[in-house]
Enzyme design. Structure first.
Site, PDB file in Angstrom:
ATOM      1  N   ARG A   1       1.010  -1.035  -0.684  1.00  0.00           N
ATOM      2  CA  ARG A   1      -0.012   0.194  -0.155  1.00  0.00           C
ATOM      3  C   ARG A   1       0.417   1.479   0.140  1.00  0.00           C
ATOM      4  O   ARG A   1       0.246   2.392  -0.862  1.00  0.00           O
ATOM      5  CB  ARG A   1      -0.897   0.127   1.179  1.00  0.00           C
ATOM      6  CG  ARG A   1      -1.815  -0.803   0.963  1.00  0.00           C
ATOM      7  CD  ARG A   1      -2.683  -1.053   2.469  1.00  0.00           C
ATOM      8  NE  ARG A   1      -2.182  -2.705   2.506  1.00  0.00           N
ATOM      9  CZ  ARG A   1      -1.709  -3.071   4.268  1.00  0.00           C
ATOM     10  NH1 ARG A   1      -2.977  -2.706   4.826  1.00  0.00           N
ATOM     11  NH2 ARG A   1      -1.641  -4.157   3.924  1.00  0.00           N
TER      12      ARG A   1
ATOM     13  N   GLU B   1       3.505  -8.017  12.693  1.00  0.00           N
ATOM     14  CA  GLU B   1       2.526  -7.883  14.284  1.00  0.00           C
ATOM     15  C   GLU B   1       1.359 -10.057  13.734  1.00  0.00           C
ATOM     16  O   GLU B   1       1.240 -10.151  14.748  1.00  0.00           O
ATOM     17  CB  GLU B   1       0.994  -7.093  13.467  1.00  0.00           C
ATOM     18  CG  GLU B   1      -0.391  -7.238  14.410  1.00  0.00           C
ATOM     19  CD  GLU B   1      -1.222  -6.165  14.002  1.00  0.00           C
ATOM     20  OE1 GLU B   1      -1.334  -5.807  13.342  1.00  0.00           O
ATOM     21  OE2 GLU B   1      -2.462  -6.542  15.075  1.00  0.00           O
TER      22      GLU B   1
HETATM   23  C1  PRP Z   1       1.083  -4.353   6.089  1.00  0.00           C
HETATM   24  C2  PRP Z   1       1.305  -2.117   6.067  1.00  0.00           C
HETATM   25  C3  PRP Z   1       2.667  -1.844   6.528  1.00  0.00           C
HETATM   26  C4  PRP Z   1       3.190  -3.782   7.531  1.00  0.00           C
HETATM   27  C5  PRP Z   1       3.547  -2.901   9.222  1.00  0.00           C
HETATM   28  O1  PRP Z   1       1.743  -4.516   5.070  1.00  0.00           O
HETATM   29  O2  PRP Z   1       0.765  -1.837   5.121  1.00  0.00           O
HETATM   30  O3  PRP Z   1       3.686  -2.458   5.065  1.00  0.00           O
HETATM   31  O4  PRP Z   1       1.753  -4.528   7.481  1.00  0.00           O
HETATM   32  O5  PRP Z   1       3.418  -3.470   9.997  1.00  0.00           O
HETATM   33  P1  PRP Z   1       4.506  -3.142  10.655  1.00  0.00           P
HETATM   34  O6  PRP Z   1       4.428  -2.641  11.457  1.00  0.00           O
HETATM   35  O7  PRP Z   1       3.941  -4.008  12.219  1.00  0.00           O
HETATM   36  O8  PRP Z   1       6.187  -4.061  10.581  1.00  0.00           O
HETATM   37  P2  PRP Z   1       2.155  -6.246   5.104  1.00  0.00           P
HETATM   38  O9  PRP Z   1       2.862  -6.665   5.705  1.00  0.00           O
HETATM   39  O10 PRP Z   1       0.018  -6.708   5.462  1.00  0.00           O
HETATM   40  O11 PRP Z   1       2.244  -5.992   3.458  1.00  0.00           O
HETATM   41  P3  PRP Z   1       0.989  -5.819   2.231  1.00  0.00           P
HETATM   42  O12 PRP Z   1       0.842  -4.372   2.133  1.00  0.00           O
HETATM   43  O13 PRP Z   1       2.044  -6.290   0.867  1.00  0.00           O
HETATM   44  O14 PRP Z   1      -0.191  -7.217   2.407  1.00  0.00           O
HETATM   45  N1  ADE Z   2      -0.144  -4.433   9.309  1.00  0.00           N
HETATM   46  C1  ADE Z   2      -0.096  -5.259  10.380  1.00  0.00           C
HETATM   47  N2  ADE Z   2      -1.275  -4.865  11.294  1.00  0.00           N
HETATM   48  C2  ADE Z   2      -2.550  -4.267  10.192  1.00  0.00           C
HETATM   49  C3  ADE Z   2      -3.559  -3.572  10.321  1.00  0.00           C
HETATM   50  N3  ADE Z   2      -4.053  -4.115  11.955  1.00  0.00           N
HETATM   51  N4  ADE Z   2      -4.112  -3.162   9.909  1.00  0.00           N
HETATM   52  C4  ADE Z   2      -4.573  -3.677   8.640  1.00  0.00           C
HETATM   53  N5  ADE Z   2      -2.508  -3.719   8.228  1.00  0.00           N
HETATM   54  C5  ADE Z   2      -1.536  -4.130   9.150  1.00  0.00           C
END
Ligand code: PRP
Ligand code: ADE
Length: 175
Positions: free
Chosen positions: A62, A99
């Site tokens: 994103r 997470e």
């Molecule tokens: C989500 C979000 C951040 C990250 C935040 O991405 O867009 O990049 O998690 O989490 P953190 O602070 O615990 O590292 P995700 O890993 O779900 O990947 P995606 O956007 O490719 O689906």
């Molecule tokens: N990436 C890690 N935690 C998330 C949450 N709670 N919602 C959306 N993106 C995430």
């Protein structure tokens, strides 16, 4: 179409995605709304008016949508940090915890020049693991991080504190 001037009002929460117990902040509803999306980009840019920035780095996935729009608005180049195995050129990588899982991110080793001022962009800060890995990659290439900019903070997961401890300027729009 919504009329609110609070970005939070455009973001929905999906319960138990991608796993039970996770409240997933879904920014697709913000991105899909023309006022909401423009407002989010404008608000993310606001703190950096007049600051030197040479490149915008977006964190997959994103962060690409936001970072692309921000780079275009600033007439700057955009650099992606991607999940392992997606970038075609020579890369450097960092492993990190999420997470809900673990992952490895990569950057092309020629994407940032030493001394370049970088703005790091993503949609959400949770544990800060993704951003921390991204910061390490940029700093290994000699980039200087002006700030890390996110829309959503999940303060209970400690990401902001982690990045600030690393000396980062962290910019967030809502919780
Ligand atoms: C989500 C979000 C951040 C990250 C935040 O991405 O867009 O990049 O998690 O989490 P953190 O602070 O615990 O590292 P995700 O890993 O779900 O990947 P995606 O956007 O490719 O689906
Ligand atoms: N990436 C890690 N935690 C998330 C949450 N709670 N919602 C959306 N993106 C995430």
């Amino acid at each position: 179409m919504k009329r609110s001037t609070d970005v939070k009002d455009y973001i929905r929460t999906i319960v138990d995605f991608p796993h039970e117990g996770i409240l997933f902040r879904d920014v697709t509803t913000l991105f899909a709304d023309p006022r909401g999306f423009r407002m989010a980009i404008d608000q993310m840019l606001h703190p950096f008016a007049g600051e030197r920035i040479d490149k915008v780095v977006g964190l997959e996935a994103r962060g690409f949508i936001l970072g692309g729009a921000i780079a275009h608005q600033l007439s700057l180049g955009f650099v992606p940090i991607r999940k392992k195995g997606k970038l075609p050129g020579t890369t450097i990588s960092e492993e990190y915890k999420l997470e809900y899982g673990e992952a490895i991110v990569e950057i092309h080793d020629d994407a940032i020049q030493p001394g370049e001022k970088v703005l790091v962009v993503d949609d959400l800060l949770a544990t800060g693991g993704t951003a921390e890995a991204g910061i390490k990659l940029i700093e290994r290439l000699g980039g200087e991080i002006v700030a890390c900019s996110f829309i959503v903070d999940l303060p209970e997961l400690g990401g902001r504190a982690k990045l600030e401890k690393m000396g980062m300027n962290v910019s967030l729009l809502c919780e």
